[in-house]
Design an enzyme around this catalytic site. Structure first.
Site, mmCIF file in Angstrom:
data_model
loop_
_atom_site.group_PDB
_atom_site.id
_atom_site.type_symbol
_atom_site.label_atom_id
_atom_site.label_comp_id
_atom_site.label_asym_id
_atom_site.label_seq_id
_atom_site.Cartn_x
_atom_site.Cartn_y
_atom_site.Cartn_z
ATOM 1 N N SER A 120 -20.772 -39.852 -33.563
ATOM 2 C CA SER A 120 -20.517 -40.608 -34.800
ATOM 3 C C SER A 120 -21.458 -41.803 -34.803
ATOM 4 C CB SER A 120 -19.061 -41.095 -34.775
ATOM 5 O OG SER A 120 -18.863 -42.138 -35.703
ATOM 6 N N TYR A 149 -11.410 -44.931 -30.933
ATOM 7 C CA TYR A 149 -12.465 -44.035 -31.466
ATOM 8 C C TYR A 149 -13.850 -44.526 -31.052
ATOM 9 C CZ TYR A 149 -14.769 -41.103 -35.042
ATOM 10 O OH TYR A 149 -15.551 -40.181 -35.711
HETATM 11 P P1 NAD Z 1 -11.175 -32.712 -39.394
HETATM 12 O O1 NAD Z 1 -9.919 -33.504 -39.253
HETATM 13 O O2 NAD Z 1 -11.514 -32.118 -40.728
HETATM 14 O O3 NAD Z 1 -11.173 -31.531 -38.325
HETATM 15 C C1 NAD Z 1 -10.762 -31.773 -37.010
HETATM 16 C C2 NAD Z 1 -10.622 -30.456 -36.296
HETATM 17 O O4 NAD Z 1 -10.139 -30.713 -34.971
HETATM 18 C C3 NAD Z 1 -9.622 -29.492 -36.939
HETATM 19 O O5 NAD Z 1 -10.055 -28.157 -36.781
HETATM 20 C C4 NAD Z 1 -8.351 -29.739 -36.120
HETATM 21 O O6 NAD Z 1 -7.443 -28.641 -36.162
HETATM 22 C C5 NAD Z 1 -8.958 -29.929 -34.755
HETATM 23 N N1 NAD Z 1 -8.060 -30.620 -33.855
HETATM 24 C C6 NAD Z 1 -7.379 -31.765 -34.086
HETATM 25 N N2 NAD Z 1 -6.619 -32.074 -33.030
HETATM 26 C C7 NAD Z 1 -6.840 -31.098 -32.110
HETATM 27 C C8 NAD Z 1 -6.320 -30.845 -30.808
HETATM 28 N N3 NAD Z 1 -5.410 -31.668 -30.230
HETATM 29 N N4 NAD Z 1 -6.762 -29.750 -30.153
HETATM 30 C C9 NAD Z 1 -7.651 -28.890 -30.736
HETATM 31 N N5 NAD Z 1 -8.158 -29.091 -31.957
HETATM 32 C C10 NAD Z 1 -7.736 -30.176 -32.632
HETATM 33 O O7 NAD Z 1 -12.326 -33.648 -38.851
HETATM 34 P P2 NAD Z 1 -13.897 -33.773 -39.206
HETATM 35 O O8 NAD Z 1 -14.069 -34.900 -40.148
HETATM 36 O O9 NAD Z 1 -14.481 -32.453 -39.510
HETATM 37 O O10 NAD Z 1 -14.430 -34.323 -37.804
HETATM 38 C C11 NAD Z 1 -14.990 -33.491 -36.823
HETATM 39 C C12 NAD Z 1 -15.716 -34.360 -35.807
HETATM 40 O O11 NAD Z 1 -16.728 -35.116 -36.453
HETATM 41 C C13 NAD Z 1 -14.812 -35.368 -35.089
HETATM 42 O O12 NAD Z 1 -15.159 -35.461 -33.725
HETATM 43 C C14 NAD Z 1 -15.136 -36.663 -35.803
HETATM 44 O O13 NAD Z 1 -14.921 -37.783 -34.986
HETATM 45 C C15 NAD Z 1 -16.608 -36.469 -36.099
HETATM 46 N N6 NAD Z 1 -17.084 -37.316 -37.192
HETATM 47 C C16 NAD Z 1 -16.552 -37.212 -38.430
HETATM 48 C C17 NAD Z 1 -17.033 -38.041 -39.420
HETATM 49 C C18 NAD Z 1 -16.498 -37.988 -40.809
HETATM 50 O O14 NAD Z 1 -16.836 -38.879 -41.589
HETATM 51 N N7 NAD Z 1 -15.718 -36.994 -41.171
HETATM 52 C C19 NAD Z 1 -18.025 -38.970 -39.144
HETATM 53 C C20 NAD Z 1 -18.539 -39.053 -37.861
HETATM 54 C C21 NAD Z 1 -18.054 -38.212 -36.896
#
Ligand code: NAD
Length: 251
Positions: A133, A146
């Protein structure tokens, strides 16, 4: 279809960025193992669409990570994407949330890596892609766990890159700014509470305020970068932290 014959594990791939990455790797021919939670019918539909297996393990627990990697089998491409967020001032930050965020966003990536690396080394080829991130490079208030986990993930990535440099295995981070996914949508109510702001103000004045392009990154953009990191042309990209943040960390 340059990934035909390769097996990819994408953690947290039932939603958001992970699902976009799973789709993109499958499109290039990889066999994909899905992980994460969701509604049973929707997951069954995704498994059909991607001709993929699904392991519903809880990756906040070491046994869950071990179950995922055992079920997946030899892994050529490991995408550590599963993550969660909690927004609260440090003095009231729930300690259980700290533990879960560190476990899922950081410790799980260590465990999947240590379990995937022996096969990658033996095969002389592997790709570890950690979805970090902008918060792996810079901080924001109210996100203690985080920010700590993502900075840790960037450090783990650099260490893996050095250890695996001569083994044909690369390890990199992709570090998005705000991507429009359920994770972002779900943190709006907490941020509204923590900062006493309206929904519109949170989007404009908190989320996109530090993203100079003033637009959300799309999950497909992150997936395209992950696919590129699997290409032979990316063999010398290792230990990198690829920012996709609309200029956020350039400031
Ligand atoms: P999201 O919430 O849409 O998806 C998260 C996924 O992780 C889902 O498939 C969920 O079922 C799974 N998950 C959650 N808890 C879990 C557990 N205990 N065990 C196994 N699986 C689990 O999230 P996203 O926005 O797609 O984020 C994905 C990654 O990208 C994360 O690491 C997040 O920190 C990173 N990220 C997201 C953003 C953003 O703006 N969305 C920005 C920077 C980084």
């Amino acid at each position: 279809m340059f990934l035909k014959g390769k097996r990819a594990v994408v953690t947290g791939s039932t939603s958001g960025i992970g699902l976009a990455i799973a789709r993109a790797l499958r499109h290039e021919g990889a066999e994909v193992v899905l992980s994460g939670f969701g509604e049973a019918g929707e997951i069954a539909r995704l498994c059909d669409e991607l001709e993929a297996g699904h392991v519903p393990a809880d990756l906040t627990r070491r046994e869950g990570v071990e179950a995922l990697m055992a079920a997946a089998g030899p892994t050529d491409i490991l995408v550590n994407n599963a993550g969660m967020q909690h927004v609260a001032p440090v003095e009231t930050f729930p300690v259980a949330k700290w533990d879960m965020i560190i476990a899922l966003n950081l410790t799980a990536a260590f465990d999947t890596s240590r379990l995937a690396v022996p096969h990658m080394k033996a095969a002389g080829w592997g790709r570890i892609i950690n979805i970090a991130s902008a918060h792996s490079l810079t901080a924001s208030p109210y996100k203690a766990a985080y920010v700590a986990a993502k900075h840790g993930l960037a450090g783990l990535t650099k260490t893996l890159a050095l250890e695996l440099a001569t083994a044909g295995v690369t390890a990199n981070c992709i570090s998005p700014g705000y991507v429009w996914t359920p994770l972002v949508e779900n943190q709006i109510p907490d941020t509204m509470k923590a900062r006493n702001m309206s929904r519109e103000d949170v989007i404009r004045d908190v989320m996109l305020v530090r993203q100079p392009t003033k637009s959300f990154v799309q999950p497909g953009d992150v997936a395209a970068m992950a696919v590129f990191l699997c290409r032979d042309e990316a063999a010398n990209i290792t230990g990198a932290n690829m920012s996709m943040d609309g200029g956020w960390t350039a400031e």
